[in-house]
Design an enzyme around this catalytic site. Structure first.
Site, PDB file in Angstrom:
ATOM      1  N   TYR A  10      47.038  24.852  77.164  1.00  0.00           N
ATOM      2  CA  TYR A  10      45.857  24.270  76.499  1.00  0.00           C
ATOM      3  C   TYR A  10      44.825  23.746  77.515  1.00  0.00           C
ATOM      4  O   TYR A  10      43.680  24.213  77.564  1.00  0.00           O
ATOM      5  CB  TYR A  10      46.342  23.162  75.570  1.00  0.00           C
ATOM      6  CG  TYR A  10      45.281  22.371  74.843  1.00  0.00           C
ATOM      7  CD1 TYR A  10      44.162  22.992  74.287  1.00  0.00           C
ATOM      8  CD2 TYR A  10      45.412  20.993  74.699  1.00  0.00           C
ATOM      9  CE1 TYR A  10      43.210  22.255  73.598  1.00  0.00           C
ATOM     10  CE2 TYR A  10      44.469  20.250  74.002  1.00  0.00           C
ATOM     11  CZ  TYR A  10      43.362  20.888  73.466  1.00  0.00           C
ATOM     12  OH  TYR A  10      42.433  20.149  72.796  1.00  0.00           O
ATOM     13  N   ASP A  30      52.136  31.357  85.288  1.00  0.00           N
ATOM     14  CA  ASP A  30      52.592  30.708  84.051  1.00  0.00           C
ATOM     15  C   ASP A  30      53.872  31.406  83.604  1.00  0.00           C
ATOM     16  O   ASP A  30      53.960  32.630  83.676  1.00  0.00           O
ATOM     17  CB  ASP A  30      51.483  30.849  82.985  1.00  0.00           C
ATOM     18  CG  ASP A  30      51.624  29.849  81.850  1.00  0.00           C
ATOM     19  OD1 ASP A  30      52.715  29.796  81.256  1.00  0.00           O
ATOM     20  OD2 ASP A  30      50.648  29.133  81.558  1.00  0.00           O
ATOM     21  N   ASN A  34      55.315  28.147  76.650  1.00  0.00           N
ATOM     22  CA  ASN A  34      54.620  27.512  75.526  1.00  0.00           C
ATOM     23  C   ASN A  34      53.185  28.050  75.427  1.00  0.00           C
ATOM     24  O   ASN A  34      52.270  27.327  75.047  1.00  0.00           O
ATOM     25  CB  ASN A  34      54.629  25.983  75.745  1.00  0.00           C
ATOM     26  CG  ASN A  34      54.160  25.228  74.530  1.00  0.00           C
ATOM     27  OD1 ASN A  34      54.279  25.722  73.406  1.00  0.00           O
ATOM     28  ND2 ASN A  34      53.605  24.044  74.731  1.00  0.00           N
ATOM     29  N   TYR A 147      59.525  11.996  79.425  1.00  0.00           N
ATOM     30  CA  TYR A 147      58.303  12.759  79.737  1.00  0.00           C
ATOM     31  C   TYR A 147      57.397  11.940  80.656  1.00  0.00           C
ATOM     32  O   TYR A 147      57.002  12.385  81.741  1.00  0.00           O
ATOM     33  CB  TYR A 147      57.575  13.141  78.438  1.00  0.00           C
ATOM     34  CG  TYR A 147      56.134  13.517  78.670  1.00  0.00           C
ATOM     35  CD1 TYR A 147      55.817  14.670  79.376  1.00  0.00           C
ATOM     36  CD2 TYR A 147      55.097  12.706  78.213  1.00  0.00           C
ATOM     37  CE1 TYR A 147      54.489  15.007  79.618  1.00  0.00           C
ATOM     38  CE2 TYR A 147      53.776  13.036  78.445  1.00  0.00           C
ATOM     39  CZ  TYR A 147      53.473  14.183  79.155  1.00  0.00           C
ATOM     40  OH  TYR A 147      52.165  14.501  79.399  1.00  0.00           O
ATOM     41  N   ASN A 177      43.869  11.311  75.305  1.00  0.00           N
ATOM     42  CA  ASN A 177      44.317  12.210  74.235  1.00  0.00           C
ATOM     43  C   ASN A 177      43.400  13.439  74.110  1.00  0.00           C
ATOM     44  O   ASN A 177      42.377  13.364  73.426  1.00  0.00           O
ATOM     45  CB  ASN A 177      44.357  11.459  72.904  1.00  0.00           C
ATOM     46  CG  ASN A 177      45.452  10.406  72.873  1.00  0.00           C
ATOM     47  OD1 ASN A 177      45.490   9.511  73.705  1.00  0.00           O
ATOM     48  ND2 ASN A 177      46.355  10.517  71.924  1.00  0.00           N
ATOM     49  N   ASN A 196      53.159  17.473  66.710  1.00  0.00           N
ATOM     50  CA  ASN A 196      53.463  16.044  66.893  1.00  0.00           C
ATOM     51  C   ASN A 196      52.181  15.237  66.957  1.00  0.00           C
ATOM     52  O   ASN A 196      52.148  14.081  66.560  1.00  0.00           O
ATOM     53  CB  ASN A 196      54.182  15.813  68.233  1.00  0.00           C
ATOM     54  CG  ASN A 196      55.549  16.440  68.243  1.00  0.00           C
ATOM     55  OD1 ASN A 196      56.326  16.227  67.320  1.00  0.00           O
ATOM     56  ND2 ASN A 196      55.840  17.231  69.267  1.00  0.00           N
ATOM     57  N   ARG A 290      55.590   4.926  63.843  1.00  0.00           N
ATOM     58  CA  ARG A 290      56.435   5.859  64.607  1.00  0.00           C
ATOM     59  C   ARG A 290      57.000   5.101  65.817  1.00  0.00           C
ATOM     60  O   ARG A 290      56.253   4.407  66.524  1.00  0.00           O
ATOM     61  CB  ARG A 290      55.573   7.040  65.068  1.00  0.00           C
ATOM     62  CG  ARG A 290      56.310   8.089  65.871  1.00  0.00           C
ATOM     63  CD  ARG A 290      55.438   9.316  66.122  1.00  0.00           C
ATOM     64  NE  ARG A 290      54.291   9.042  66.993  1.00  0.00           N
ATOM     65  CZ  ARG A 290      53.418   9.950  67.398  1.00  0.00           C
ATOM     66  NH1 ARG A 290      53.528  11.207  66.984  1.00  0.00           N
ATOM     67  NH2 ARG A 290      52.407   9.635  68.174  1.00  0.00           N
TER      68      ARG A 290
END
Ligand code: UD1
Length: 335
Positions: A10, A30, A34, A147, A177, A196, A290
């Site tokens: 991304y 790569d 994903n 992570y 974000n 998610n 969460r």
């Protein structure tokens, strides 16, 4: 020539577009764990320039040696890695292997071939529950999951490597974000399975692929009770990488920068903005908080502005419009 690990992902793919548009040649490495190889063609369609593509894993020292022997890289941009905090709790070893061991293999290959210019993809997750807002780069790291810890460990490794060898030029970028997609609608985020993150989830509800957005808590100490985050358009983020690269080519040492807008939006504000951008109604239900979420997180982006001359320019409306265009394109191509 710039080596971009994880260049089909991304943030990596958007950065390849910016690099090629700025006149750099690009080699993407790569392992496609994903992402898809077709991203390379889409980068070429956007820019009119085709990056070289090598399918492979950064943990493969032999492949790295071949690649560095055959090319003269001016710098490496290192995006390859796993990025789901939730998954990292159930598969910590996989995260440390890919993110820490993988990065180490790459840095050792760089040292063997005397390529000591690096932009490293880090995350605001290294801050955890920061004690003061906005979050500055000197806020004490307290990553709350494997992570975040894997990214922080790599940051520490880089600090030690730079102390031992002052010829390294390293830029560590801590992303807030990332949302949005390229205006062409040809590249964007393609989450595998149930998203998610908030934005792809909202986009899928707007598209009718999911019924309803679960809002994780409306009792936070924020203006409307829902969580506040610093959403940043991925094209702004990609532009930040070019500025960081230009700066590090001239400056040795290790430099850490937040890449965020400095402005937080709540879940409810994002939902309303997306309704407006898409013209769709987005049903939601309020659910419990969460685990691991913080009430609010947003950057102090001034260091990047001062040192790199970089600032995010896209607003919430463009973030939503561009995400919506991309969402409609993936829906149309996956039929
Ligand atoms: C998450 C990760 C973080 C990572 C970042 C970028 C966690 C705990 N944190 O951050 O480590 O760096 O993604 O990829 O996973 N929300 C909902 N409903 C949803 C999804 C999200 O209400 O279905 C809310 C969350 O409670 C939060 C906000 O939306 O308030 C943003 O969530 P998300 O997109 O997952 O990002 P972060 O939690 O900030």
């Amino acid at each position: 020539m710039i080596l971009v690990t994880g260049g089909c992902g991304y943030i990596g793919s958007h950065t390849c577009v910016e690099l090629l548009s700025a006149g750099y040649e690009v080699t993407i490495m790569d392992n496609l764990c994903n992402s898809k190889a077709e991203v390379v063609g889409n980068i070429a369609r956007i820019t009119g320039k085709t990056p070289t593509f090598v399918e492979g894993d950064i943990r493969d020292a032999q492949l790295l040696d071949q690649l560095f022997a055959r090319n003269t890289f001016r710098a490496v941009m290192h995006f390859a890695g796993l990025k789901s905090p939730g998954e990292s709790m159930s598969q910590p070893a996989r995260y440390y292997e890919n993110n820490v061991q993988g990065s180490l293999a790459l840095f050792q290959a760089m040292e063997r071939h005397s390529v000591l210019q690096l932009v490293f993809s880090s995350t605001a997750a290294v801050y955890g529950n920061a004690s003061a807002l906005p979050i500055r780069e000197d806020s004490p790291p307290q990553p709350p999951n494997p992570y975040g810890r894997s990214k922080h460990m790599v940051e520490q490794m880089l600090g030690d490597m730079v102390s031992a060898n002052l010829a390294w030029h390293v830029s560590i970028l801590r992303y807030f974000n990332p949302v949005g997609a390229h205006k062409s609608g040809l590249i964007g985020e393609r989450p595998a399975g149930v998203p998610n993150n908030l934005m792809p989830y909202i986009a899928q509800v707007a598209a009718g692929e999911r019924e309803c957005l679960a809002i994780f808590g409306n009792d936070y100490p924020t203006p409307d009770g829902t969580g506040v985050r610093d959403y940043i358009h991925v094209v702004d983020l990609a532009a930040g990488h070019i500025k960081a690269l230009e700066h590090l080519l001239k400056n040795a040492g290790v430099h850490i920068y937040n890449l965020g807008t400095g402005r937080g939006y709540s879940v409810m504000e994002m939902l309303r903005a997306f309704e407006q951008a898409s013209g769709r109604n987005i049903p939601f239900s309020i659910q419990p908080r969460r685990a691991g979420d913080v009430a609010a997180s947003y950057a102090d982006p001034q260091k990047a502005e001062r040192a790199l001359g970089w600032k995010a320019i896209h607003g919430i409306n463009e973030m939503c419009i561009d995400t919506w265009r991309w969402q409609q394109n993936i829906a149309a191509t996956s039929v």
